[in-house]
Each structure stands twice: as structure tokens, then as C-alpha cells.
Design a protein around this motif. Structure first.
Motif, PDB file in Angstrom:
ATOM      1  N   ARG A 172       0.854  -1.192   0.000  1.00  0.00           N
ATOM      2  CA  ARG A 172       0.000   0.000   0.000  1.00  0.00           C
ATOM      3  C   ARG A 172       0.895   1.249   0.000  1.00  0.00           C
ATOM      4  NH1 ARG A 172      -5.087   0.031   1.649  1.00  0.00           N
ATOM      5  NH2 ARG A 172      -4.758  -1.786   2.980  1.00  0.00           N
ATOM      6  N   VAL A 173       0.771   2.065  -1.051  1.00  0.00           N
ATOM      7  CA  VAL A 173       1.625   3.243  -1.228  1.00  0.00           C
ATOM      8  C   VAL A 173       0.748   4.484  -1.293  1.00  0.00           C
ATOM      9  CG1 VAL A 173       3.290   4.372  -2.733  1.00  0.00           C
ATOM     10  CG2 VAL A 173       3.360   1.900  -2.463  1.00  0.00           C
ATOM     11  N   PRO A 174       1.023   5.504  -0.488  1.00  0.00           N
ATOM     12  CA  PRO A 174       0.219   6.739  -0.571  1.00  0.00           C
ATOM     13  C   PRO A 174       0.476   7.463  -1.889  1.00  0.00           C
ATOM     14  CG  PRO A 174       2.080   7.049   0.909  1.00  0.00           C
ATOM     15  CD  PRO A 174       2.061   5.583   0.559  1.00  0.00           C
ATOM     16  N   LEU A 175      -0.588   7.989  -2.470  1.00  0.00           N
ATOM     17  CA  LEU A 175      -0.466   8.766  -3.700  1.00  0.00           C
ATOM     18  C   LEU A 175      -0.314  10.231  -3.320  1.00  0.00           C
ATOM     19  CD1 LEU A 175      -3.183   7.003  -5.881  1.00  0.00           C
ATOM     20  CD2 LEU A 175      -0.705   6.681  -5.932  1.00  0.00           C
ATOM     21  N   LEU A 176       0.908  10.741  -3.408  1.00  0.00           N
ATOM     22  CA  LEU A 176       1.209  12.087  -2.933  1.00  0.00           C
ATOM     23  C   LEU A 176       0.988  13.159  -3.988  1.00  0.00           C
ATOM     24  CD1 LEU A 176       4.498  11.277  -0.981  1.00  0.00           C
ATOM     25  CD2 LEU A 176       2.174  11.441  -0.095  1.00  0.00           C
ATOM     26  N   HIS A 177       0.982  12.764  -5.281  1.00  0.00           N
ATOM     27  CA  HIS A 177       0.815  13.724  -6.377  1.00  0.00           C
ATOM     28  C   HIS A 177       1.813  14.878  -6.217  1.00  0.00           C
ATOM     29  CE1 HIS A 177      -2.724  11.507  -7.526  1.00  0.00           C
ATOM     30  NE2 HIS A 177      -3.245  11.683  -6.321  1.00  0.00           N
ATOM     31  N   ALA A 178       3.057  14.529  -5.946  1.00  0.00           N
ATOM     32  CA  ALA A 178       4.125  15.510  -5.726  1.00  0.00           C
ATOM     33  C   ALA A 178       5.422  14.947  -6.295  1.00  0.00           C
ATOM     34  CB  ALA A 178       4.270  15.820  -4.241  1.00  0.00           C
ATOM     35  N   PRO A 179       6.405  15.802  -6.538  1.00  0.00           N
ATOM     36  CA  PRO A 179       7.664  15.318  -7.115  1.00  0.00           C
ATOM     37  C   PRO A 179       8.358  14.288  -6.232  1.00  0.00           C
ATOM     38  CG  PRO A 179       7.515  17.703  -7.295  1.00  0.00           C
ATOM     39  CD  PRO A 179       6.384  17.275  -6.417  1.00  0.00           C
ATOM     40  N   GLN A 180       8.941  13.299  -6.877  1.00  0.00           N
ATOM     41  CA  GLN A 180       9.739  12.275  -6.206  1.00  0.00           C
ATOM     42  C   GLN A 180      10.796  11.778  -7.180  1.00  0.00           C
ATOM     43  OE1 GLN A 180       7.023   8.462  -6.253  1.00  0.00           O
ATOM     44  NE2 GLN A 180       5.832  10.136  -5.378  1.00  0.00           N
ATOM     45  N   VAL A 181      11.977  11.496  -6.643  1.00  0.00           N
ATOM     46  CA  VAL A 181      13.136  11.189  -7.492  1.00  0.00           C
ATOM     47  C   VAL A 181      13.883   9.999  -6.905  1.00  0.00           C
ATOM     48  CG1 VAL A 181      15.333  12.063  -8.393  1.00  0.00           C
ATOM     49  CG2 VAL A 181      13.362  13.591  -8.210  1.00  0.00           C
TER      50      VAL A 181
END
Length: 298
Positions: A172-181
Motif C-alpha cells: 500500500r503506497v500513498p499517492l502524494l501527487h508531488a515530485p519524487q526522485v
């Protein structure tokens, strides 16, 4: 199974559901579950493992995809690296897609799975620092249809191990809708095992930065003081940019937290300097963290 192993598995079971797989493992406690087999067969070929039975997970369709649930993505443990590297998945969880694309040559990406990466828990597992930075949770299937959840970091740290006949079914992974690298360094040009890797995730809703460093320790490391410090410098209501000096300081902060200086001898005296190889690794981590944060904020 292999042309190198002098002894082959005596039984192979191919269930079509998670509960059937758990039942097969309950009936054969010495059996080993296998999905892609990229790590398992390496252990068999090298003589480190001689399974008396195998429970194949390749026919369990429910763990080979993903769906949405309460602002999270529920990822099947049977997702292959190749599938996670596709554009539609990259739009969902960019850092995990980048880690999947960096997992190795095509034959490894086509066979290796997300669940295998987690359960094997190799220090160089590319997905592990991303899952740690995302603060993902495992959904574990057990006997009699039971399901329980545990943070992926607890499994990687040995705080909550899988019990007999349990299987990781979903992540289960939260959907942050933010940049990630996700970035990693290898010992050679092209795909290869990481000598160091860094995942950086921005969480604007909580005004936080999450960072995890892989391959430098038995499990991913979270430099939480560095996360809190750099998050306090970001203008979350503005453009979120940072000066190059702040990015450099963040990289050095992360590297020093994950690869600290040697402690002074107990009898007193000065601490010894880090060996050149360790010092080079620290510089590599600092560069990766600096670049990852810079890309996330750009």
C-alpha cells in the motif's frame, strides 16, 4: 529448474489465488515460494539453497496488477519491474518506476517482482529506499484467509518478520501527487547493482521531505534530522526553490548521517579518518542526495 544444481525440488505447486498459496505453504512448511526467481535461482545455482518443494506464484492474477484504495495505490506483489517501468505506472509513482527501470538488464526486469525485492531484502534492492521514503505498508496474507498490515520498514529492519506460511500480497503506497526522485550509482557503466542509491519524496500536504538511502547498510536509512532541517527551509507556498548552498549542505548532512565518522578509541585519543573507499562512498551519497532534492524541487 537448473542445470547446475545436483538436487532438484521434489514438488512444485502452482496455486491460482493467495489463499491457495498460503494453504500450500501450510501443508508443506519446507517449501519455498517463488515468483520471478531472479534471486532464488541464483541461490540454488550457487548451492546455497536446496528447496524440497516450490510454490509458484506466477498464476495468481490478483497480485499482478494494482488498484486505488482510499488515496493509496494497492500494488500487487507480483508486479514485475518491467511493468512498473511503463509510463502509466510512472505517472502514478514516479520514483518507484525509476527504480524499476534501473533494476538491471531486460531479462531481470521482465522476471523480477516487487514482492521478491521486498522479501529478499538485499541491501542493493532498488525498490527498497523508494518504499521506505514513501512510508509504504505491506498487506500480508496468512492462514485461514487472515490479512494483516505492517510498515515495509519494519520488515526490512527485522522488527516484524513474516511468519510460517505468510506471504506478502500487496504493497500500500500513498499517492502524494508531488515530485519524487530516485537516483543510484553503480560500479560500472550501464545497469548494475547499486553502490549507493537515494530516494527523495516531497510531501506538500505535510510540508515535509522524506529521504531514504540504500545500498550503504543492510536496510534503507532515513536521515530524519536532515529531512526536518531542509523542509524548514522550503517555501511551501511559493516556488519551493533552494539555493545551491542549501542543496549541497543537505547532501552532506544526509551522507554524514548515513556514513558517520569513526568513533574515537575508548582509551582516548583522536578518531581515525575514514578509509578512502568509505570516504568516496560518503561523497557519492552526498552527490546523489543533492541532485535528487534539486530535481524534486525544480
Amino acid at each position: 529448474m537448473t542445470t547446475h544444481a545436483p538436487q532438484a525440488a521434489q514438488s512444485v505447486t502452482l496455486p491460482t489465488s493467495l489463499d491457495e498459496a498460503v494453504a500450500a505453504l501450510t501443508a508443506m512448511p519446507a517449501a519455498v515460494p517463488v515468483a520471478g526467481g531472479t534471486d532464488l535461482m541464483a541461490a540454488v545455482n550457487s548451492g546455497l539453497l536446496r528447496p524440497t518443494g516450490l510454490v509458484g506464484l506466477g498464476r495468481i492474477s490478483e497480485i499482478r496488477g494494482w488498484h486505488y484504495q482510499d488515496g493509496h495505490a494497492l500494488l500487487g506483489a507480483g508486479l514485475t519491474h518491467a511493468r512498473m517501468g511503463r509510463p502509466d505506472f510512472a505517472a502514478l509513482i514516479p520514483a518507484l518506476a525509476a527504480a524499476a527501470r534501473a533494476a538491471g538488464p531486460p531479462q531481470i526486469r521482465n522476471a523480477g517482482t516487487l514482492g521478491g525485492n521486498i522479501v529478499t531484502s538485499a541491501p542493493t534492492g532498488d525498490a527498497l529506499p523508494v518504499l521506505a521514503a514513501l512510508e509504504a505498508t505491506l498487506v500480508v496474507a496468512g492462514p485461514d484467509g487472515t490479512r494483516r498490515e505492517t510498515p515495509v520498514s519494519h520488515l526490512l529492519a527485522g522488527r516484524d518478520m513474516l511468519q510460517p506460511a505468510e506471504l506478502v500480497g500487496f504493497v500500500r503506497v500513498p499517492l502524494l501527487h508531488a515530485p519524487q526522485v530516485f537516483l543510484k550509482a553503480t560500479g560500472r557503466t550501464g545497469p548494475g547493482r547499486a553502490t549507493a542509491s537515494v530516494a527523495v519524496v516531497l510531501d506538500p500536504a505535510r510540508r515535509g521531505v522524506r529521504c531514504a538511502v540504500g545500498a550503504v547498510a543492510p536496510m534503507p536509512l532515513r536521515p530524519m534530522e536532515a529531512e526536518q532541517w531542509i523542509a524548514s527551509l522550503i517555501d511551501w507556498d511559493g516556488e519551493r526553490g533552494l539555493a545551491q548552498e542549501a542543496l549541497t549542505a543537505f547532501g552532506e548532512y544526509v551522507a554524514a548521517a548515513c556514513i558517520p565518522d569513526m568513533a574515537p578509541p575508548p582509551e582516548g585519543g583522536e578518531a581515525q579518518p575514514l578509509p578512502p573507499a568509505v570516504l568516496h562512498l560518503r561523497r557519492t551519497v552526498a552527490a546523489l542526495a543533492r541532485r535528487a532534492l534539486g530535481r524534486a524541487l525544480s
